[in-house]
Design an enzyme around this catalytic site. Structure first.
Site, PDB file in Angstrom:
ATOM      1  N   ASP A   1      -1.143  -0.755   6.142  1.00  0.00           N
ATOM      2  CA  ASP A   1      -1.241  -0.070   7.420  1.00  0.00           C
ATOM      3  C   ASP A   1      -2.822   0.019   7.656  1.00  0.00           C
ATOM      4  O   ASP A   1      -2.931   0.392   9.002  1.00  0.00           O
ATOM      5  CB  ASP A   1      -0.716   1.471   7.348  1.00  0.00           C
ATOM      6  CG  ASP A   1      -1.827   2.263   6.569  1.00  0.00           C
ATOM      7  OD1 ASP A   1      -2.049   3.125   7.142  1.00  0.00           O
ATOM      8  OD2 ASP A   1      -1.876   1.993   5.207  1.00  0.00           O
TER       9      ASP A   1
ATOM     10  N   ASP B   1       0.808  -1.174   0.096  1.00  0.00           N
ATOM     11  CA  ASP B   1      -0.049   0.138  -0.023  1.00  0.00           C
ATOM     12  C   ASP B   1       0.800   1.102  -0.109  1.00  0.00           C
ATOM     13  O   ASP B   1       2.225   0.955   0.083  1.00  0.00           O
ATOM     14  CB  ASP B   1      -0.762   0.043   1.382  1.00  0.00           C
ATOM     15  CG  ASP B   1      -1.856   1.183   1.311  1.00  0.00           C
ATOM     16  OD1 ASP B   1      -2.280   1.699   0.299  1.00  0.00           O
ATOM     17  OD2 ASP B   1      -1.598   2.015   2.458  1.00  0.00           O
TER      18      ASP B   1
ATOM     19  N   ASP C   1      -0.254   5.300   0.844  1.00  0.00           N
ATOM     20  CA  ASP C   1      -0.538   6.197   1.932  1.00  0.00           C
ATOM     21  C   ASP C   1      -0.857   5.554   3.146  1.00  0.00           C
ATOM     22  O   ASP C   1      -1.568   4.605   3.362  1.00  0.00           O
ATOM     23  CB  ASP C   1      -1.734   7.069   1.507  1.00  0.00           C
ATOM     24  CG  ASP C   1      -1.771   7.966   0.233  1.00  0.00           C
ATOM     25  OD1 ASP C   1      -0.523   8.535   0.121  1.00  0.00           O
ATOM     26  OD2 ASP C   1      -2.503   7.542  -0.490  1.00  0.00           O
TER      27      ASP C   1
END
Length: 224
Positions: A170, A11, A13
């Protein structure tokens, strides 16, 4: 396949980069043009993760504006116009460069799977000098569906040759995406998640990128 060879898909951001300051600045410029109040840094981080359209709907609601279709389309257009150049406040998380170099030295192939539209994703990677590291970038507008649908993640793995893979993210969206794709998931605990770590399904967790190469070596599926 020899140990150490596989795909590591990230991922973007909240996982590799802290882009929230740029996203907040772009959002607040759009809101100001509409005469609406700004969103906070905490709200920005909370709204990230499900793609630009959902982000804009959330920022409109926070600013007290009904995200009805015409207004949403107008604000989304304004946001996207600013998004691709919103790179100057974004920072790479500590240790990312070393971890990526170590993974590549171990023979892994790297890709990005993000709900960020692909043009802004490529723009920020280029600005930060990370573009050459990744052999594939799948964004939130690359396919008709986006995460947590597993198709974008499987697309990224497929572009690297459908080799054994680990997903690194995250957030709640990332955890669900990995589970639905049937891939091991490494959770970066210092990103934009909203749920306690223990409540998120994951195969490994880390708060320092120095630990990631070792975790990937342990999680990577082995083939004969």
């Amino acid at each position: 396949m020899s140990p150490g060879r596989g795909a590591v898909v990230f991922d973007l951001d909240g996982t590799l980069i802290d882009s929230a300051p740029d996203i907040q600045q772009a959002a607040n410029a759009v809101l100001a043009a509409e005469g609406l109040p700004p969103i906070t840094a905490e709200e920005t981080r909370r709204f990230i993760g499900n793609g630009a359209g959902v982000f804009v709907a959330r920022m409109m609601a926070a600013a007290g504006r009904d995200p009805e279709p015409a207004a949403h389309a107008r604000l989304l257009s304004g946001f996207l116009a600013r998004y691709e150049s919103a790179v100057h406040l974004t920072r790479v998380y500590p240790g990312v460069g070393g971890a990526l170099a170590a993974l590549r030295a171990a023979g892994h192939r790297l890709a990005i799977c993000t709900n960020k539209p692909v043009a802004p994703a490529r723009a920020v990677l280029a600005h930060l000098g990370l573009a050459p590291v990744f052999e594939a970038v799948v964004g939130g507008d690359s396919l008709p569906v986006r995460k947590p649908d597993p198709a974008p993640l499987l697309q990224a793995v497929g572009e690297l040759g459908a080799i054994p893979a680990v997903y690194v993210g995250d957030s709640e969206v990332d955890a669900e995406t990995a589970a639905r794709a049937g891939l091991p998931f490494a959770l970066y605990t210092e990103g934009y998640r909203k749920t306690p770590v223990d409540a998120l399904p994951h195969d490994a967790r880390f708060d320092s990128f120095a630990a990631l190469p070792g975790l990937v070596d342990r999680l990577m599926p082995r083939t004969a």
